[in-house]
Design an enzyme around this catalytic site. Structure first.
Site, PDB file in Angstrom:
ATOM      1  N   ASP A  62       5.949   3.138 -32.608  1.00  0.00           N
ATOM      2  CA  ASP A  62       7.245   2.315 -32.131  1.00  0.00           C
ATOM      3  C   ASP A  62       7.594   1.535 -33.328  1.00  0.00           C
ATOM      4  OD1 ASP A  62       9.219   1.221 -30.573  1.00  0.00           O
ATOM      5  OD2 ASP A  62       7.978   0.132 -29.538  1.00  0.00           O
ATOM      6  N   ASP A  68      13.928   5.305 -32.153  1.00  0.00           N
ATOM      7  CA  ASP A  68      12.798   4.519 -32.709  1.00  0.00           C
ATOM      8  C   ASP A  68      11.438   4.606 -31.885  1.00  0.00           C
ATOM      9  OD1 ASP A  68      13.485   3.425 -30.292  1.00  0.00           O
ATOM     10  OD2 ASP A  68      13.438   1.207 -31.323  1.00  0.00           O
ATOM     11  N   GLU A  69      11.242   5.625 -31.346  1.00  0.00           N
ATOM     12  CA  GLU A  69       9.871   5.646 -30.802  1.00  0.00           C
ATOM     13  C   GLU A  69       9.584   7.089 -30.402  1.00  0.00           C
ATOM     14  OE1 GLU A  69       8.749   3.750 -27.047  1.00  0.00           O
ATOM     15  OE2 GLU A  69      10.869   3.797 -26.489  1.00  0.00           O
TER      16      GLU A  69
END
Length: 352
Positions: A8, A103-104
């Site tokens: 993350d 983003d993860e």
């Protein structure tokens, strides 16, 4: 036993802006829409968070909490470019990558031979590569099952990692608040608390049949998670088809104004979630779900090219007027269906 890593990025959009403009590093900044256009915060850096600024917060409220907050409209092309580079780093270690957003992502490194097969060292190497090649920081969680890897990635933020080994799963769960389990929102947590269920150990000592009776399918999921069961695979071919948000109410509502107010609030969260997977907010259709006091439910949808609050409110009003039949409403949900990539170009052109 599987080895799952959840990576993350730390306040990703804001971090890209601070990297590209060092003058922003020590001041509170947020990515979001303007106050004049009733914008919403997408993400905020840590200096801004110290003032209470959070994602999904109206920009006007964020500026009240932090008058010196610098609100940046965002550069989606830059975020996508960084995200692609990050995924290329992941691919050096495993083909089993399941992106959740820009983003993860989940990674299954069970068969990876790098770092002598140590998932802990692999996660550390990945984070170091991201820092060296992109000048960005990432946090990671390592566990034998997906939902615990996701929880673990939040425990040493920012720029850290947390490991839950197989023999640590049950001890870790013993005192884990149920509110930490994905899918347990504030209202569900309150209902659980009223039953004396606060931690996973409470559920471990509770009747599975009673959980099913009170919470339906989610009761089964809750029972499994509380016992450390999560058989979901990391799915690299998984294509996300929808994004949604809903809220179960402590008390039924009977007037449209209350429903409208709740939709206004849910819309902010829906927009924030959608922007993480579709920054341009392009969709195939959007809709509303109402669940009534007798547990019957209805869903109303409308084909629409882009997330639109006015249209959602109109769809909801139609469902409220035509399908409620005087019943109280116990749950309100909003959702969008994402475009099929193969049909996206044709569908978008048809709306131009």
């Amino acid at each position: 036993m599987r080895k799952i890593i959840h990576v993350d990025m730390d306040c990703f959009f804001a971090a890209v802006e601070m990297r590209d403009d060092p003058s922003l590093r020590d001041i509170p900044i947020a990515i979001g829409g303007s106050r004049d256009r009733r914008g919403v915060i997408s993400t905020a850096n840590y200096p801004a968070r110290r003032y209470g600024v959070r994602s999904a917060m109206p920009t006007a409220m964020a500026l009240k909490l932090c008058p010196q907050l610098k609100v940046i409209p965002g550069r989606m092309a830059a975020y996508k470019e960084a995200s692609q580079h990050i995924r290329e780093i992941f691919a050096r270690y495993t083909p089993l990558i399941e992106p959740l957003s820009l983003d993860e992502a989940y990674l299954d490194v069970s068969d990876c031979q790098a770092c002598s097969g140590s998932a802990t060292l692999i996660a550390q190497e990945i984070r170091q590569a991201i820092a060296m090649e992109l000048n960005l920081t990432a946090s990671a969680g390592i566990a034998p099952i997906k939902f615990l890897a996701k929880i673990a990635s939040d425990l040493n933020k920012p720029n850290g990692q947390y490991v839950i080994t197989p023999d640590q799963v049950l001890p870790f769960l013993r005192d884990l608040p149920l509110s930490k389990i994905p899918g347990v929102g504030k209202v569900t947590a309150k209902r659980l608390q009223e039953l004396g269920l606060i931690t996973c150990s409470d559920v471990q000592n509770y009747s599975q049949a009673e959980l099913l009776k009170r919470f339906g399918k989610f009761g089964h999921v809750l029972w499994e998670r509380s016992h450390g069961i999560d058989e979901r695979e990391v799915s690299p071919d998984r294509l996300r088809k929808s994004v949604g948000v809903e809220q179960t109410l402590a008390e039924d509502i009977h007037d449209w104004e209350s429903c409208e107010s709740l939709i206004e609030k849910l819309y902010i969260e829906l927009e924030t979630r959608l922007r993480k997977v579709r920054p341009d907010l392009h969709i195939a259709r959007q809709g509303v779900k109402l669940k009534f006091h007798d547990f019957q439910q209805t869903t109303q949808e409308h084909v629409w090219p882009q997330l639109n609050k006015a249209d959602l409110l109109q769809v909801a009003r139609t469902a409220w007027n035509e399908r409620r039949a005087g019943r109280g409403v116990r749950l309100v949900g909003l959702h969008v269906t994402l475009l099929d990539p193969q049909l996206e170009r044709q569908l978008l052109l048809s709306w131009e």
